[in-house]
Scaffold this motif. Sequence first.
Motif, mmCIF file in Angstrom:
data_model
loop_
_atom_site.group_PDB
_atom_site.id
_atom_site.type_symbol
_atom_site.label_atom_id
_atom_site.label_comp_id
_atom_site.label_asym_id
_atom_site.label_seq_id
_atom_site.Cartn_x
_atom_site.Cartn_y
_atom_site.Cartn_z
ATOM 1 N N THR A 39 0.815 -1.221 0.000
ATOM 2 C CA THR A 39 0.000 0.000 0.000
ATOM 3 C C THR A 39 0.848 1.270 0.000
ATOM 4 O O THR A 39 0.428 2.276 -0.560
ATOM 5 C CB THR A 39 -0.966 0.032 1.202
ATOM 6 O OG1 THR A 39 -0.213 -0.130 2.393
ATOM 7 C CG2 THR A 39 -2.017 -1.051 1.086
ATOM 8 N N ASP A 40 2.030 1.199 0.595
ATOM 9 C CA ASP A 40 2.898 2.387 0.649
ATOM 10 C C ASP A 40 3.426 2.774 -0.731
ATOM 11 O O ASP A 40 3.920 3.885 -0.915
ATOM 12 C CB ASP A 40 4.066 2.153 1.607
ATOM 13 C CG ASP A 40 4.935 0.980 1.183
ATOM 14 O OD1 ASP A 40 4.384 -0.084 0.839
ATOM 15 O OD2 ASP A 40 6.174 1.133 1.206
ATOM 16 N N GLN A 41 3.291 1.895 -1.713
ATOM 17 C CA GLN A 41 3.817 2.177 -3.045
ATOM 18 C C GLN A 41 2.779 2.743 -4.010
ATOM 19 O O GLN A 41 3.105 3.117 -5.130
ATOM 20 C CB GLN A 41 4.452 0.912 -3.634
ATOM 21 C CG GLN A 41 5.680 0.479 -2.866
ATOM 22 C CD GLN A 41 6.374 -0.684 -3.523
ATOM 23 O OE1 GLN A 41 6.331 -0.857 -4.736
ATOM 24 N NE2 GLN A 41 7.039 -1.495 -2.715
ATOM 25 N N VAL A 42 1.527 2.810 -3.583
ATOM 26 C CA VAL A 42 0.479 3.345 -4.466
ATOM 27 C C VAL A 42 0.496 4.867 -4.376
ATOM 28 O O VAL A 42 0.074 5.449 -3.388
ATOM 29 C CB VAL A 42 -0.920 2.802 -4.102
ATOM 30 C CG1 VAL A 42 -1.980 3.412 -5.021
ATOM 31 C CG2 VAL A 42 -0.943 1.293 -4.184
ATOM 32 N N THR A 43 1.011 5.476 -5.427
ATOM 33 C CA THR A 43 1.045 6.941 -5.510
ATOM 34 C C THR A 43 0.157 7.454 -6.640
ATOM 35 O O THR A 43 0.075 8.661 -6.856
ATOM 36 C CB THR A 43 2.487 7.449 -5.719
ATOM 37 O OG1 THR A 43 3.006 6.898 -6.933
ATOM 38 C CG2 THR A 43 3.387 7.068 -4.547
ATOM 39 N N ALA A 44 -0.487 6.559 -7.349
ATOM 40 C CA ALA A 44 -1.372 6.939 -8.457
ATOM 41 C C ALA A 44 -2.504 7.816 -7.945
ATOM 42 O O ALA A 44 -3.007 7.622 -6.830
ATOM 43 C CB ALA A 44 -1.940 5.695 -9.135
ATOM 44 N N THR A 45 -2.889 8.752 -8.770
ATOM 45 C CA THR A 45 -4.054 9.597 -8.493
ATOM 46 C C THR A 45 -5.032 9.423 -9.651
ATOM 47 O O THR A 45 -4.666 8.899 -10.709
ATOM 48 C CB THR A 45 -3.655 11.082 -8.403
ATOM 49 O OG1 THR A 45 -3.159 11.500 -9.696
ATOM 50 C CG2 THR A 45 -2.603 11.325 -7.328
ATOM 51 N N GLU A 46 -6.243 9.878 -9.452
ATOM 52 C CA GLU A 46 -7.208 9.821 -10.549
ATOM 53 C C GLU A 46 -6.683 10.602 -11.746
ATOM 54 O O GLU A 46 -6.796 10.151 -12.892
ATOM 55 C CB GLU A 46 -8.570 10.354 -10.098
ATOM 56 C CG GLU A 46 -9.285 9.409 -9.158
ATOM 57 C CD GLU A 46 -10.670 9.877 -8.760
ATOM 58 O OE1 GLU A 46 -11.259 10.726 -9.484
ATOM 59 O OE2 GLU A 46 -11.192 9.379 -7.746
ATOM 60 N N GLU A 47 -6.083 11.745 -11.487
ATOM 61 C CA GLU A 47 -5.556 12.572 -12.574
ATOM 62 C C GLU A 47 -4.439 11.853 -13.333
ATOM 63 O O GLU A 47 -4.427 11.829 -14.569
ATOM 64 C CB GLU A 47 -5.041 13.900 -12.012
ATOM 65 C CG GLU A 47 -4.534 14.851 -13.067
ATOM 66 C CD GLU A 47 -4.078 16.169 -12.468
ATOM 67 O OE1 GLU A 47 -2.920 16.542 -12.704
ATOM 68 O OE2 GLU A 47 -4.879 16.813 -11.764
ATOM 69 N N SER A 48 -3.488 11.251 -12.593
ATOM 70 C CA SER A 48 -2.378 10.576 -13.272
ATOM 71 C C SER A 48 -2.873 9.364 -14.065
ATOM 72 O O SER A 48 -2.366 9.072 -15.150
ATOM 73 C CB SER A 48 -1.289 10.169 -12.280
ATOM 74 O OG SER A 48 -1.706 9.116 -11.426
ATOM 75 N N MET A 49 -3.867 8.676 -13.537
ATOM 76 C CA MET A 49 -4.405 7.514 -14.254
ATOM 77 C C MET A 49 -5.178 7.937 -15.504
ATOM 78 O O MET A 49 -5.060 7.291 -16.545
ATOM 79 C CB MET A 49 -5.277 6.676 -13.335
ATOM 80 C CG MET A 49 -4.442 5.922 -12.299
ATOM 81 S SD MET A 49 -5.407 4.752 -11.362
ATOM 82 C CE MET A 49 -5.945 3.645 -12.650
ATOM 83 N N LYS A 50 -5.962 8.998 -15.403
ATOM 84 C CA LYS A 50 -6.694 9.468 -16.583
ATOM 85 C C LYS A 50 -5.727 9.836 -17.690
ATOM 86 O O LYS A 50 -5.937 9.495 -18.860
ATOM 87 C CB LYS A 50 -7.597 10.654 -16.228
ATOM 88 C CG LYS A 50 -8.871 10.244 -15.555
ATOM 89 C CD LYS A 50 -9.772 11.427 -15.254
ATOM 90 C CE LYS A 50 -10.991 10.934 -14.502
ATOM 91 N NZ LYS A 50 -11.839 12.012 -14.019
ATOM 92 N N LEU A 51 -4.656 10.523 -17.331
ATOM 93 C CA LEU A 51 -3.668 10.935 -18.318
ATOM 94 C C LEU A 51 -2.951 9.730 -18.931
ATOM 95 O O LEU A 51 -2.816 9.626 -20.148
ATOM 96 C CB LEU A 51 -2.649 11.881 -17.671
ATOM 97 C CG LEU A 51 -1.578 12.430 -18.590
ATOM 98 C CD1 LEU A 51 -2.191 13.300 -19.680
ATOM 99 C CD2 LEU A 51 -0.573 13.247 -17.780
ATOM 100 N N SER A 52 -2.515 8.790 -18.098
ATOM 101 C CA SER A 52 -1.709 7.676 -18.604
ATOM 102 C C SER A 52 -2.529 6.583 -19.288
ATOM 103 O O SER A 52 -2.008 5.877 -20.153
ATOM 104 C CB SER A 52 -0.868 7.070 -17.482
ATOM 105 O OG SER A 52 -1.685 6.566 -16.454
ATOM 106 N N LEU A 53 -3.803 6.450 -18.933
ATOM 107 C CA LEU A 53 -4.644 5.432 -19.571
ATOM 108 C C LEU A 53 -5.544 5.973 -20.684
ATOM 109 O O LEU A 53 -5.896 5.235 -21.598
ATOM 110 C CB LEU A 53 -5.539 4.744 -18.532
ATOM 111 C CG LEU A 53 -4.849 3.843 -17.513
ATOM 112 C CD1 LEU A 53 -5.851 3.348 -16.476
ATOM 113 C CD2 LEU A 53 -4.151 2.681 -18.185
ATOM 114 N N PHE A 54 -5.913 7.252 -20.590
ATOM 115 C CA PHE A 54 -6.898 7.786 -21.532
ATOM 116 C C PHE A 54 -6.498 9.128 -22.124
ATOM 117 O O PHE A 54 -7.300 9.788 -22.770
ATOM 118 C CB PHE A 54 -8.265 7.912 -20.841
ATOM 119 C CG PHE A 54 -8.709 6.626 -20.219
ATOM 120 C CD1 PHE A 54 -9.176 5.578 -21.002
ATOM 121 C CD2 PHE A 54 -8.622 6.438 -18.849
ATOM 122 C CE1 PHE A 54 -9.559 4.379 -20.427
ATOM 123 C CE2 PHE A 54 -9.004 5.243 -18.263
ATOM 124 C CZ PHE A 54 -9.474 4.210 -19.056
#
Length: 168
Positions: A39-54
């Motif tokens: 869990t300490d390694q999850v730094t993803a945010t909704e914004e970073s995921m939207k950018l990198s996936l979509f």
Amino acid sequence: MNVIFKTDIEGFTLREAAAEDVPVLLSLIRELAVYEKLTDQVTATEESMKLSLFGIRPGAEALLGELDGEPVAYAVYFHNYSTFAGRLGLYLEDVYVKPELRGRGMGKAILSFLARLAKERGCARFEWSVLDWNEPSIRFYRSLGAVPLDGWTIFRMTGEALDRLAGI
């Protein structure tokens, strides 16, 4: 595109994830991190995921598995490349099924779909990594015919080491 893929499992469908699915994907990613004790390694945010996936140049694709319309599983995958084969490969970054639903074939359905996708796209390989301690997953993958690669060590560079090498 939100194409639905029916499976042989009653009420279970797979579909391509869309930008509006990012909150549920991130929630499932956090559940996987709890299971993997990372869990300490999850730094993803909704914004970073939207950018990198979509975003303009997506780096990966995502599937969402739903049981009777409720999100219960996901997979994130992307293409890699084999210079030896001179062809693309498909790399599975994550596959996750909620613990209470494991053993019902959902994981196999996801992997089967991705294997077909790899074949359709002309991929030479379908690969993924698994934590050494995760014996249930290792047994499951072996039962499907997957084999662990001996003689390879995964290297990772992040943070200050990455900055130093980049000259930043």
